[in-house]
Scaffold this motif. Structure first.
Motif, PDB file in Angstrom:
ATOM      1  N   UNK A 196      48.043  40.424  37.775  1.00 43.75           N
ATOM      2  CA  UNK A 196      47.128  41.271  37.019  1.00 43.75           C
ATOM      3  C   UNK A 196      47.074  40.864  35.555  1.00 43.75           C
ATOM      4  N   UNK A 197      48.229  40.575  34.969  1.00 44.92           N
ATOM      5  CA  UNK A 197      48.274  40.165  33.560  1.00 44.92           C
ATOM      6  C   UNK A 197      47.594  38.813  33.364  1.00 44.92           C
ATOM      7  N   UNK A 198      47.836  37.860  34.266  1.00 37.69           N
ATOM      8  CA  UNK A 198      47.203  36.540  34.169  1.00 37.69           C
ATOM      9  C   UNK A 198      45.687  36.664  34.291  1.00 37.69           C
ATOM     10  N   UNK A 199      45.237  37.517  35.198  1.00 32.81           N
ATOM     11  CA  UNK A 199      43.796  37.734  35.392  1.00 32.81           C
ATOM     12  C   UNK A 199      43.183  38.390  34.160  1.00 32.81           C
ATOM     13  N   UNK A 200      43.827  39.430  33.642  1.00 33.01           N
ATOM     14  CA  UNK A 200      43.315  40.130  32.467  1.00 33.01           C
ATOM     15  C   UNK A 200      43.246  39.224  31.243  1.00 33.01           C
ATOM     16  N   UNK A 201      44.119  38.227  31.189  1.00 33.53           N
ATOM     17  CA  UNK A 201      44.131  37.283  30.070  1.00 33.53           C
ATOM     18  C   UNK A 201      43.292  36.034  30.345  1.00 33.53           C
ATOM     19  N   UNK A 202      42.485  36.091  31.419  1.00 32.49           N
ATOM     20  CA  UNK A 202      41.578  34.998  31.782  1.00 32.49           C
ATOM     21  C   UNK A 202      42.288  33.667  32.008  1.00 32.49           C
ATOM     22  N   UNK A 203      43.492  33.728  32.580  1.00 33.84           N
ATOM     23  CA  UNK A 203      44.236  32.511  32.887  1.00 33.84           C
ATOM     24  C   UNK A 203      44.089  32.107  34.350  1.00 33.84           C
ATOM     25  N   UNK A 204      43.617  33.054  35.187  1.00 37.96           N
ATOM     26  CA  UNK A 204      43.338  32.789  36.596  1.00 37.96           C
ATOM     27  C   UNK A 204      42.080  33.547  36.983  1.00 37.96           C
ATOM     28  N   UNK A 205      41.519  33.178  38.122  1.00 43.92           N
ATOM     29  CA  UNK A 205      40.376  33.893  38.692  1.00 43.92           C
ATOM     30  C   UNK A 205      40.855  34.719  39.870  1.00 43.92           C
ATOM     31  N   UNK A 206      40.280  35.891  40.026  1.00 44.04           N
ATOM     32  CA  UNK A 206      40.523  36.714  41.206  1.00 44.04           C
ATOM     33  C   UNK A 206      39.259  36.617  42.055  1.00 44.04           C
ATOM     34  N   UNK A 207      39.413  36.250  43.318  1.00 48.29           N
ATOM     35  CA  UNK A 207      38.273  36.134  44.219  1.00 48.29           C
ATOM     36  C   UNK A 207      38.349  37.294  45.201  1.00 48.29           C
ATOM     37  N   UNK A 208      37.360  38.167  45.119  1.00 46.27           N
ATOM     38  CA  UNK A 208      37.323  39.358  45.956  1.00 46.27           C
ATOM     39  C   UNK A 208      36.289  39.157  47.058  1.00 46.27           C
ATOM     40  N   UNK A 209      36.741  39.271  48.292  1.00 47.37           N
ATOM     41  CA  UNK A 209      35.856  39.213  49.453  1.00 47.37           C
ATOM     42  C   UNK A 209      36.129  40.484  50.253  1.00 47.37           C
ATOM     43  N   UNK A 210      35.086  41.269  50.453  1.00 43.11           N
ATOM     44  CA  UNK A 210      35.233  42.550  51.147  1.00 43.11           C
ATOM     45  C   UNK A 210      35.904  42.368  52.515  1.00 43.11           C
ATOM     46  N   UNK A 211      36.909  43.210  52.753  1.00 41.34           N
ATOM     47  CA  UNK A 211      37.610  43.183  54.029  1.00 41.34           C
ATOM     48  C   UNK A 211      38.814  42.251  54.063  1.00 41.34           C
ATOM     49  N   UNK A 212      39.067  41.555  52.964  1.00 44.87           N
ATOM     50  CA  UNK A 212      40.188  40.603  52.893  1.00 44.87           C
ATOM     51  C   UNK A 212      40.983  40.871  51.621  1.00 44.87           C
ATOM     52  N   UNK A 213      42.276  40.489  51.613  1.00 41.74           N
ATOM     53  CA  UNK A 213      43.055  40.674  50.382  1.00 41.74           C
ATOM     54  C   UNK A 213      42.491  39.805  49.250  1.00 41.74           C
ATOM     55  N   UNK A 214      42.677  40.271  48.020  1.00 45.64           N
ATOM     56  CA  UNK A 214      42.273  39.472  46.869  1.00 45.64           C
ATOM     57  C   UNK A 214      42.998  38.133  46.906  1.00 45.64           C
ATOM     58  N   UNK A 215      42.281  37.104  46.493  1.00 48.06           N
ATOM     59  CA  UNK A 215      42.869  35.771  46.401  1.00 48.06           C
ATOM     60  C   UNK A 215      42.731  35.279  44.979  1.00 48.06           C
ATOM     61  N   UNK A 216      43.584  34.350  44.613  1.00 51.12           N
ATOM     62  CA  UNK A 216      43.657  33.901  43.227  1.00 51.12           C
ATOM     63  C   UNK A 216      43.388  32.408  43.154  1.00 51.12           C
ATOM     64  N   UNK A 217      42.739  32.026  42.058  1.00 46.18           N
ATOM     65  CA  UNK A 217      42.243  30.663  41.921  1.00 46.18           C
ATOM     66  C   UNK A 217      42.412  30.207  40.480  1.00 46.18           C
ATOM     67  N   UNK A 218      42.435  28.907  40.309  1.00 44.87           N
ATOM     68  CA  UNK A 218      42.560  28.330  38.964  1.00 44.87           C
ATOM     69  C   UNK A 218      41.271  28.505  38.175  1.00 44.87           C
ATOM     70  N   UNK A 219      41.393  28.411  36.870  1.00 41.55           N
ATOM     71  CA  UNK A 219      40.233  28.527  35.987  1.00 41.55           C
ATOM     72  C   UNK A 219      39.611  27.145  35.835  1.00 41.55           C
ATOM     73  N   UNK A 220      38.712  26.856  36.716  1.00 40.18           N
ATOM     74  CA  UNK A 220      37.907  25.635  36.681  1.00 40.18           C
ATOM     75  C   UNK A 220      36.529  26.085  37.143  1.00 40.18           C
TER      76      UNK A 220
END
Length: 123
Positions: free
Chosen positions: A45-69
């Protein structure tokens, strides 16, 4: 000494997959890091809020995390698989269309992945 945030960020940045919090936790446990799942969630949550990672939300699935590219995603409507795609940056076009500055956008293109198509064909 490496912080938990740095360890988590490293796992995300070296991964070719879009990992869930639980998958990140398990990868950290492989290296015998003493970390709790709640700590992983808090740091994500802290990394996402600080724009260091991306959160990928797909309905019906757990949130997934991705690099900032800068990239977009194909999302399989059958199995939820995420695949990176490199489309032309639409920031300027979106700004022209809506008349507002764009901070960022998250394009997810729905499709049926080859594996799910194959399953459907073989039934």
């Amino acid at each position: 000494m490496t912080t938990n945030s740095e360890l988590i960020l490293n796992v995300i940045n070296i991964s070719e997959d879009h990992l869930t919090a639980e998958q990140i936790f398990l990868k950290l446990k492989e290296t015998s890091t003493k970390i709790a799942l709640a700590t992983v969630y808090n740091n994500l949550n802290a990394l996402y809020e600080n724009n260091l990672i991306r959160k990928v939300v797909v309905e019906g699935y757990p949130d997934r995390y991705d690099k900032i590219v800068r990239h977009d995603h194909l999302v399989c409507k059958q199995c939820g698989r995420l695949t990176d795609i490199m489309l032309k940056d639409l920031t300027i076009k979106l700004k022209e269309e809506i008349g507002e500055d764009i901070l960022s956008y998250d394009l997810k293109v729905s499709y049926i992945c080859p594996s799910c198509k194959q399953i459907k064909v073989s039934k």
